[in-house]
Design a protein around this motif. Structure first.
Motif, mmCIF file in Angstrom:
data_model
loop_
_atom_site.group_PDB
_atom_site.id
_atom_site.type_symbol
_atom_site.label_atom_id
_atom_site.label_comp_id
_atom_site.label_asym_id
_atom_site.label_seq_id
_atom_site.Cartn_x
_atom_site.Cartn_y
_atom_site.Cartn_z
ATOM 1 N N GLY A 117 38.751 41.658 -52.683
ATOM 2 C CA GLY A 117 39.171 42.172 -51.382
ATOM 3 C C GLY A 117 40.660 42.446 -51.295
ATOM 4 N N GLY A 118 41.135 43.468 -51.991
ATOM 5 C CA GLY A 118 42.554 43.792 -51.955
ATOM 6 C C GLY A 118 43.061 44.098 -50.556
ATOM 7 N N SER A 142 37.999 41.651 -59.512
ATOM 8 C CA SER A 142 36.581 41.304 -59.618
ATOM 9 C C SER A 142 35.734 42.245 -58.753
ATOM 10 C CB SER A 142 36.371 39.842 -59.217
ATOM 11 O OG SER A 142 35.018 39.476 -59.347
ATOM 12 N N ASN A 143 35.591 41.935 -57.467
ATOM 13 C CA ASN A 143 34.725 42.697 -56.557
ATOM 14 C C ASN A 143 35.480 43.111 -55.294
ATOM 15 O OD1 ASN A 143 32.305 42.261 -58.129
ATOM 16 N ND2 ASN A 143 32.315 40.166 -57.365
ATOM 17 N N ASN A 162 40.172 55.868 -53.097
ATOM 18 C CA ASN A 162 41.046 55.456 -54.195
ATOM 19 C C ASN A 162 41.215 53.945 -54.313
ATOM 20 O OD1 ASN A 162 41.535 58.155 -54.977
ATOM 21 N ND2 ASN A 162 43.052 58.321 -53.338
ATOM 22 N N ASN A 163 40.169 53.190 -54.004
ATOM 23 C CA ASN A 163 40.165 51.742 -54.185
ATOM 24 C C ASN A 163 39.378 51.436 -55.454
ATOM 25 O OD1 ASN A 163 41.312 50.873 -51.436
ATOM 26 N ND2 ASN A 163 39.671 52.273 -50.891
ATOM 27 N N SER A 164 39.622 50.283 -56.070
ATOM 28 C CA SER A 164 38.915 49.997 -57.311
ATOM 29 C C SER A 164 38.646 48.510 -57.503
ATOM 30 C CB SER A 164 39.720 50.523 -58.506
ATOM 31 O OG SER A 164 40.946 49.827 -58.606
ATOM 32 N N ALA A 165 37.561 48.245 -58.223
ATOM 33 C CA ALA A 165 37.176 46.899 -58.662
ATOM 34 C C ALA A 165 36.272 47.087 -59.872
ATOM 35 C CB ALA A 165 36.444 46.148 -57.553
ATOM 36 N N PRO A 166 36.483 46.336 -60.949
ATOM 37 C CA PRO A 166 35.718 46.582 -62.174
ATOM 38 C C PRO A 166 34.263 46.124 -62.125
ATOM 39 C CG PRO A 166 37.170 44.716 -62.477
ATOM 40 C CD PRO A 166 37.497 45.312 -61.145
#
Length: 187
Positions: A117-118, A142-143, A162-166
């Motif tokens: 949760g950035g 992470s998520n 443009n958000n990211s999580a692997p």
């Protein structure tokens, strides 16, 4: 009533009389901390309890340098479409405590960076409602690049880009109830 706080002692004098009342706070600086800052307004809201509202007398970007903003109360933040809160790629932006209820209107949340949760990290028993917000360039290792939640989430008329999580949920990862709608209605 709108209150502008100059110091924590002012809060301490008020705590015994206003614990369950609604309070309005006005952010008057784009600084991460100190008098008139968003961080100070959230700290006061958490201490006073009740259902509180934060508005802005400034526009522009608030670059966080002291970590995520901890929300532990029932709080509404009205950004008016003219304020960005940035994690400065150093931390997440908002971290809700269990039992917190946060409603955010017309705010851009950007450049949050954390494990989960950035932009917003919300545990079980919390609720998050976003109206007409922009969540952009947030990332998680992470998520949930922009939002990670185990509580209730409602997203109305927001742009998530443009958000990211692997692992899962580059934009939104929710383990509880999720409602997403555009301006025309539910999606």
């Amino acid at each position: 009533m709108t209150r502008r706080w100059n110091s924590l002692p002012a809060l301490l004098a008020l705590c015994t009389t206003s614990a369950a009342h609604a309070n309005n706070f006005t952010v008057s600086t784009l600084a991460d901390s100190g008098s008139g800052s968003l961080r100070e307004a959230i700290t006061l809201s958490n201490a006073l309890g009740g259902s509180n509202t934060i508005g802005f007398a400034v526009s522009g970007a608030i670059g966080l340098t002291s970590g995520a903003l901890p929300v532990g109360s029932t709080l509404t933040i009205n950004g008016g479409g003219a304020v960005t809160v940035s994690g400065s790629n150093l931390s997440g932006v908002f971290a809700l405590n269990s039992g917190a209820a946060l409603t955010v209107n017309g705010l851009t949340v950007a450049n949050g960076s954390t494990a989960q949760g950035g932009g917003f990290n919300a545990p079980a028993a919390s609720s998050l409602t976003l109206n007409n917000c922009v969540l952009t360039n947030n990332n998680a290792s992470s998520n949930g690049g922009a939002i990670f939640s185990r509580g209730t989430v409602v997203v109305n008329g927001c742009t998530v880009s443009n958000n990211s999580a692997p692992n899962s949920g580059g934009g939104i990862y929710v383990e509880g109830p999720l409602t997403v709608s555009d301006r025309a209605g539910a999606v």
